[in-house]
Write a protein that holds these residues in place. Structure first.
Motif, PDB file in Angstrom:
ATOM      1  N   TRP A   1     -46.113 -27.096  -7.020  1.00  0.00           N
ATOM      2  CA  TRP A   1     -45.403 -28.126  -7.782  1.00  0.00           C
ATOM      3  C   TRP A   1     -45.511 -29.456  -7.055  1.00  0.00           C
ATOM      4  O   TRP A   1     -45.144 -29.574  -5.885  1.00  0.00           O
TER       5      TRP A   1
ATOM      6  N   GLY B   1     -45.457 -33.262  -5.484  1.00  0.00           N
ATOM      7  CA  GLY B   1     -44.583 -34.342  -5.063  1.00  0.00           C
ATOM      8  C   GLY B   1     -45.428 -35.553  -4.725  1.00  0.00           C
ATOM      9  O   GLY B   1     -46.635 -35.577  -4.991  1.00  0.00           O
ATOM     10  N   GLU B   2     -44.802 -36.561  -4.119  1.00  0.00           N
ATOM     11  CA  GLU B   2     -45.521 -37.790  -3.791  1.00  0.00           C
ATOM     12  C   GLU B   2     -46.695 -37.532  -2.850  1.00  0.00           C
ATOM     13  O   GLU B   2     -47.763 -38.136  -2.984  1.00  0.00           O
TER      14      GLU B   2
ATOM     15  N   VAL C   1     -48.735 -37.910  -9.769  1.00  0.00           N
ATOM     16  CA  VAL C   1     -47.762 -36.818  -9.790  1.00  0.00           C
ATOM     17  C   VAL C   1     -47.513 -36.368 -11.218  1.00  0.00           C
ATOM     18  O   VAL C   1     -47.457 -35.163 -11.517  1.00  0.00           O
TER      19      VAL C   1
ATOM     20  N   LYS D   1     -48.187 -32.609 -12.787  1.00  0.00           N
ATOM     21  CA  LYS D   1     -47.109 -31.847 -13.413  1.00  0.00           C
ATOM     22  C   LYS D   1     -47.484 -31.409 -14.821  1.00  0.00           C
ATOM     23  O   LYS D   1     -47.157 -30.287 -15.237  1.00  0.00           O
TER      24      LYS D   1
END
Length: 231
Positions: free
Chosen positions: A25, A27-28, A52, A56
């Motif tokens: 998953w 993130g930055e 991101v 996703k």
């Protein structure tokens, strides 16, 4: 396949997809690394947020597709798993076809072309892999696998074309990098899936075909770090 086996396979593949979703998953950090791998040096906060969101959109679908597709096709081979990843990419590209909100930048007025996003040699490799697999399956009368390979090739082509025509979003260089990544990964997955489905392991010829497909997959999906993405 008996119904209890179908449920068992669905549960295992669904848990596998959920594990992928949890571990990967984004993130930055993931967004920044993705952009840098595809030629965007020192991406700013807006570009990272775009990457991101891009990740996703793709990873959200994997658990549900791994839960449904392999049991539906009665197949858990590498080809089916790659085809499942392709379908997740197709859903993401369809959702990305909505125009971005907010002011439009001037660079958006210049339309992208297929060869402006993907080099010609990659398009040729994808076409050869699909044609070779379809021809082999047709000559050996493996009709179910032929249908799977044909569907895989169509999905790969659809993702590629959707990535090219996707409405621009964010900075031009990040937009091009993500667009290029989508198209190249789609073609690479198509090559891998068509090869795995079209040449079942059973002889030296199949081994050579699978080895060639793997080499083509790695070449096509390798990030072009040396090229700075630009509008």
């Amino acid at each position: 396949m008996p119904w209890d086996n179908v449920l068992g396979v669905a549960l295992i593949m669904g848990l596998f997809g959920l594990a992928i979703l949890i571990v990967l998953w984004p993130g930055e950090k993931h967004g920044k690394r993705l952009l840098e791998r595809w030629g965007v040096s020192a991406p700013d906060a807006g570009e990272v947020a775009l990457a991101v969101r891009y990740l996703k959109r793709r990873r959200l679908w994997y658990p549900w597709l791994f839960l449904a597709l392999p049991p539906l096709l009665d197949d858990t081979s590498a080809g089916t798993i790659l085809a499942t990843l392709l379908l997740g990419g197709l859903i993401a590209e369809l959702l990305a076809q909505r125009p971005a909100r907010g002011p439009r930048r001037e660079a958006e007025l210049a339309p992208r072309t297929l060869l402006g996003v993907v080099p010609a040699w990659i398009v040729v490799l994808g076409g050869l892999a699909a044609a070779g697999s379809l021809l082999h399956l047709g000559l050996t009368a493996q009709w179910r696998l032929l249908a799977v390979a044909a569907g895989t090739a169509l999905v790969s082509a659809a993702i590629t074309l959707l990535a090219v025509r996707r409405p621009p979003s964010g900075a031009a260089r990040a937009d091009l990098a993500l667009r290029t990544r989508s198209a190249r990964v789609a073609i690479g997955l198509g090559i891998g899936a068509c090869t795995a489905v079209g040449w079942p392991v059973g002889g030296f010829g199949s081994f050579l075909a699978v080895a060639a497909g793997l080499a083509a997959f790695l070449a096509v999906t390798a990030p072009a770090k040396h090229r700075q993405a630009a509008a």
